[in-house]
Motif scaffolding. Structure first.
Motif, short mmCIF file in Angstrom:
data_model
loop_
_atom_site.label_atom_id
_atom_site.label_comp_id
_atom_site.label_asym_id
_atom_site.label_seq_id
_atom_site.Cartn_x
_atom_site.Cartn_y
_atom_site.Cartn_z
N ASP A 68 34.14 32.22 37.96
CA ASP A 68 34.85 32.38 36.70
C ASP A 68 34.53 33.72 36.05
O ASP A 68 35.43 34.42 35.57
CB ASP A 68 34.50 31.25 35.73
CG ASP A 68 35.09 29.91 36.14
OD1 ASP A 68 35.97 29.89 37.03
OD2 ASP A 68 34.66 28.88 35.58
N VAL A 71 36.16 36.59 38.21
CA VAL A 71 37.62 36.61 38.05
C VAL A 71 37.99 37.12 36.67
O VAL A 71 38.88 37.96 36.52
CB VAL A 71 38.22 35.21 38.31
CG1 VAL A 71 39.66 35.13 37.86
CG2 VAL A 71 38.10 34.85 39.78
N GLU A 72 37.29 36.64 35.63
CA GLU A 72 37.59 37.09 34.28
C GLU A 72 37.38 38.60 34.13
O GLU A 72 38.21 39.30 33.57
CB GLU A 72 36.74 36.36 33.25
CG GLU A 72 37.07 36.75 31.83
CD GLU A 72 36.29 35.98 30.78
OE1 GLU A 72 36.35 36.40 29.62
OE2 GLU A 72 35.63 34.99 31.12
N ARG A 74 37.48 40.88 36.49
CA ARG A 74 38.50 41.61 37.25
C ARG A 74 39.87 41.54 36.57
O ARG A 74 40.60 42.53 36.54
CB ARG A 74 38.58 41.07 38.68
CG ARG A 74 37.38 41.48 39.47
CD ARG A 74 37.52 41.16 40.92
NE ARG A 74 36.33 41.58 41.64
CZ ARG A 74 36.16 41.41 42.92
NH1 ARG A 74 37.10 40.84 43.64
NH2 ARG A 74 35.06 41.81 43.50
#
Length: 124
Positions: A68, A71-72, A74
């Motif tokens: 998480d 991904v956040e 990026r």
């Protein structure tokens, strides 16, 4: 240094893996000469099913939290320049629209003011 041979087949992350029936023991890896390898005397026994499930749950939660965060980060880094550009364009459009609206309002106000000063034509 005795190494267990790699598994013949490793399931993918999206594949459902069937659990062996209760009471069925796990096959022991074969050692040299085809005989079942004996566990190391100093090795800790594999944890009971409940403990293993808790370990899997904890590691899964930690991995999910890490994923998480990555991904956040990026998504933020990818969207930041796009959002800045979109914001700048929106501000430019809003400024042009506001300037046009102000010009139109000023033109109407001036026309009304001119008509008030002229007044209706009177007898001469």
């Amino acid at each position: 240094m005795n190494r267990a041979p790699p598994p013949v087949r490793v399931p993918t992350l999206t594949e459902v893996v069937e659990e062996p029936p209760a009471g069925a023991g796990r096959p022991r890896p074969e050692g040299p000469g085809g005989a079942a390898a004996e566990p190391d005397a100093g090795a800790a026994p594999f944890p009971a099913d409940a403990a293993a499930e808790e370990i899997v749950r904890r590691i899964g939660a930690e991995l999910q939290a890490h994923i998480d965060r990555v991904v956040e980060a990026r998504v933020r880094s990818a969207l930041e320049p796009l959002l800045a550009q979109a914001t700048a364009q929106a501000v430019d459009v809003a400024r042009r629209e506001l300037a046009s609206t102000l010009r139109d309002g000023l033109t109407r106000a001036l026309a009304q003011e001119k008509s008030r000063h002229r007044g209706p034509p009177g007898p001469r």
